[in-house]
Scaffold this active site. Structure first.
Site, mmCIF file in Angstrom:
data_model
loop_
_atom_site.group_PDB
_atom_site.id
_atom_site.type_symbol
_atom_site.label_atom_id
_atom_site.label_comp_id
_atom_site.label_asym_id
_atom_site.label_seq_id
_atom_site.Cartn_x
_atom_site.Cartn_y
_atom_site.Cartn_z
ATOM 1 C CB ILE A 48 -0.936 -0.001 1.169
ATOM 2 C CG1 ILE A 48 -1.732 -1.072 1.361
ATOM 3 C CG2 ILE A 48 -1.822 1.315 1.381
ATOM 4 C CD1 ILE A 48 -2.492 -1.463 2.278
ATOM 5 C CB CYS A 49 1.155 4.246 0.727
ATOM 6 S SG CYS A 49 1.590 5.877 0.643
ATOM 7 C CB ILE A 50 5.832 4.740 -0.538
ATOM 8 C CG1 ILE A 50 7.163 4.917 -1.257
ATOM 9 C CG2 ILE A 50 6.135 4.422 0.889
ATOM 10 C CD1 ILE A 50 7.183 5.616 -2.550
ATOM 11 N N PRO B 28 4.773 -0.379 -2.483
ATOM 12 C CG PRO B 28 2.776 -0.303 -3.850
ATOM 13 C CD PRO B 28 3.295 0.369 -2.691
#
Length: 191
Positions: A107-109, A111
């Site tokens: 989730i968010c950064i 990945p």
């Protein structure tokens, strides 16, 4: 969403000092020092374990929330971009889940950090925001960045990874929640 799905959850964080402490009211760095595990325990309401106690064999799936903490404390991605280094304990955990083909939600950064951590192991397809910096970090690892609306998510069936952009965009909390919910639902359904 994990709780709504009746998932049994264990939260882990590294037992080390944060890279730095930010006053989120002013946006400025402070002079104080804080421990990552202690700070994460506030969010987890005390139900947390040190990252070195994580045995991936005991879990069906992994969900990695994003945020600056992940980009500054589980890695140095916030400062080094494509040349980021991953916390060795976190790297071991991520690699174990990927090698076992257990579902991973990012989730968010997270990945982008996942792509860096898995470089040379697998080349996942993930999503985050479309800016050149973040997408180029992902693609520099051999992974693929796939654009996706904040309310959606991307699934890499081959590598058992679901991802969403969450707060990587300036969208409404309601839209961010929809993407996160889809990632968590996929992880739970595939665990």
């Amino acid at each position: 969403y994990l709780d709504q799905a009746n998932a049994t959850v264990t939260v882990f964080a590294p037992d080390k000092l944060q890279h730095h402490v930010i006053n989120h009211y002013t946006g400025e760095q402070t002079e104080e020092f804080r421990n990552v595990l202690v700070e994460a325990a506030r969010i987890a309401r005390g139900h947390i374990k040190p990252l070195n106690a994580c045995n991936p064999d005991e879990f069906d799936a992994l969900v990695i929330p994003g945020g600056y903490g992940v980009a500054k404390n589980l890695s140095n991605l916030a400062f080094s971009g494509a040349d980021a280094e991953i916390d060795p304990l976190f790297l071991d955990v991520v690699a174990a889940f990927a090698n076992a083909k257990k579902p991973i939600g990012a989730i968010c950064i997270a990945p982008a950090i996942l792509a860096v951590a898995l470089k040379g192991i697998i080349s996942p397809t993930v999503t985050t925001r479309e800016d050149a910096g973040t997408a180029s970090v992902i693609e520099s690892t051999g992974a693929k960045h796939q654009s996706c609306a904040t309310t959606g998510f991307v699934v890499d069936e081959t590598n058992h990874i679901a991802s969403c952009s969450a707060y990587m965009r300036e969208d409404r909390i309601a839209d961010v929640a929809k993407g996160i919910e889809k990632v968590v639902h996929w992880v739970v359904q595939n665990a």
